[in-house]
Design an enzyme around this catalytic site. Structure first.
Site, PDB file in Angstrom:
ATOM      1  N   SER A 127       0.851  -1.183   0.000  1.00  0.00           N
ATOM      2  CA  SER A 127       0.000   0.000   0.000  1.00  0.00           C
ATOM      3  C   SER A 127       0.889   1.236   0.000  1.00  0.00           C
ATOM      4  O   SER A 127       1.982   1.223   0.536  1.00  0.00           O
ATOM      5  CB  SER A 127      -0.916   0.013   1.231  1.00  0.00           C
ATOM      6  N   LYS A 179      -3.928  -7.494   3.092  1.00  0.00           N
ATOM      7  CA  LYS A 179      -4.091  -6.375   2.150  1.00  0.00           C
ATOM      8  C   LYS A 179      -5.536  -6.294   1.651  1.00  0.00           C
ATOM      9  O   LYS A 179      -6.086  -5.208   1.455  1.00  0.00           O
ATOM     10  CB  LYS A 179      -3.125  -6.547   0.962  1.00  0.00           C
ATOM     11  N   HIS A 182      -7.497  -4.693   4.381  1.00  0.00           N
ATOM     12  CA  HIS A 182      -7.059  -3.287   4.392  1.00  0.00           C
ATOM     13  C   HIS A 182      -7.838  -2.493   3.346  1.00  0.00           C
ATOM     14  O   HIS A 182      -8.360  -1.407   3.618  1.00  0.00           O
ATOM     15  CB  HIS A 182      -5.554  -3.241   4.104  1.00  0.00           C
ATOM     16  N   ASN A 183      -7.951  -3.031   2.139  1.00  0.00           N
ATOM     17  CA  ASN A 183      -8.643  -2.309   1.075  1.00  0.00           C
ATOM     18  C   ASN A 183     -10.149  -2.241   1.322  1.00  0.00           C
ATOM     19  O   ASN A 183     -10.789  -1.254   0.980  1.00  0.00           O
ATOM     20  CB  ASN A 183      -8.341  -2.942  -0.287  1.00  0.00           C
ATOM     21  N   GLU A 186     -10.539   0.558   3.658  1.00  0.00           N
ATOM     22  CA  GLU A 186     -10.323   1.789   2.891  1.00  0.00           C
ATOM     23  C   GLU A 186     -11.610   2.197   2.152  1.00  0.00           C
ATOM     24  O   GLU A 186     -11.984   3.371   2.146  1.00  0.00           O
ATOM     25  CB  GLU A 186      -9.186   1.517   1.903  1.00  0.00           C
TER      26      GLU A 186
END
Length: 311
Positions: A127, A179, A182-183, A186
């Protein structure tokens, strides 16, 4: 930064791959660069001093044992094809890293194929976007812990500092899994900011300056964040956002996060709604919205806007 200098290949010199290569070279590492387009490889060789390779075989010839290859390619078929080619080109003890937003299930499958050849395979969620060159990257590393430790000088050089913003997070697939989540987070954070600023923007009578408000919130507020910093940048350039269309892509990780929540029976209503909002943005003439308007018109005589009318 890590004192021990290493030599590795970056395969795929797009925005992320090229900037990662440059950051590594600035920290003293040697980088072999390969891109599908020969012109881009040549450009980075001339401008940045990358060691150019013009074929996958050329990459291997330019590396030293153990050979380290980091793929920064689009997730999916492109990564799959290159992964399989590198399994044939690399030797026992070499290291292959996938830095794409690959589905962690694909990563677990690939790790088994690599293991059969005794090639080490790491999945690394990356990221940082276009700011990574300047600010450093957040790195989430999955795979064999001792291999992650061996590559520490590379990760330390890419991260914001040697001991911040990166880490080994777990076994094969863990890097891409972290990840993915995480996205998903986001997506939810971006949607919350978008809704809040739309409510502010709607009250023309209060004389609100949205850029000023974004700057106030950046300091001391509990919603301060890098996303808010970026929102501030956008509002400074174009407060009414007239230059943009409200079309937002969804790159897959949000969908996968929702799928995981369903599989685990863990509710994720905010992330789910954020992904659905992106779908909605991609179809301004959604049939569902038209049907909603038509139904309201049928039962309540509510006004409808015709497609060919202004306003």
């Amino acid at each position: 930064m890590g004192a021990h200098k290493m030599k590795l290949a970056i395969v795929g010199l797009g925005r992320m791959g090229a900037n990662m290569a440059i950051r590594l070279m600035k920290n003293g590492h040697e980088v072999v660069g390969y891109n599908r387009s020969r012109e881009i490889t040549e450009q980075y060789a001339q401008e940045e001093g990358i060691i150019p390779a013009f074929s996958l075989e050329g990459i291997i010839e330019n590396l030293e044992v153990p050979k380290i290859v980091w793929m920064m390619l689009p997730a999916g078929q492109v990564t799959e094809d290159n992964f399989n080619k590198f399994l044939d080109l690399l030797s026992v003890g070499d290291i292959l890293i996938d830095g794409a937003n690959s589905n962690y299930r694909d990563t677990i499958r690939r790790s088994k194929a690599a293991n059969e050849r005794h090639i080490h395979f790491l999945d690394t969620g990356v990221s940082g976007g276009i700011w990574g060159l300047q600010e450093g990257y957040s790195l989430m590393v999955g795979g064999e812990k001792e291999i992650a430790e061996f590559l520490r000088p590379i990760f330390e050089s890419l991260a914001p500092s040697s001991d911040l913003g990166w880490g080994w997070v777990g076994t094969h697939g863990a890097g891409h899994f972290v990840k993915m989540v995480h996205n998903g987070i986001e997506y939810g954070m971006m949607e919350a900011f978008a809704e809040g600023f739309e409510i502010l923007q709607a009250r023309k009578d209060l004389g609100l300056d949205l850029y000023q408000i974004s700057q106030i919130w950046r300091y001391g507020s509990v919603v301060r964040s890098w996303l808010l910093d970026l929102i501030g940048n956008a509002l400074k350039e174009d407060p009414e956002l007239n230059a943009l269309k409200g079309w937002v892509a969804d790159s897959g990780e949000g969908r996968w996060t929702i799928q995981e929540s369903l599989d685990l029976g863990i509710p994720a209503p905010v992330i789910t709604e954020a992904v659905f909002r992106r779908f909605f943005s991609q179809n301004p003439d959604a049939y569902s919205a038209k049907l909603l308007a038509a139904t309201r018109n049928q039962f309540g005589g509510h006004a409808v806007k015709k497609a060919d009318s202004e306003g």
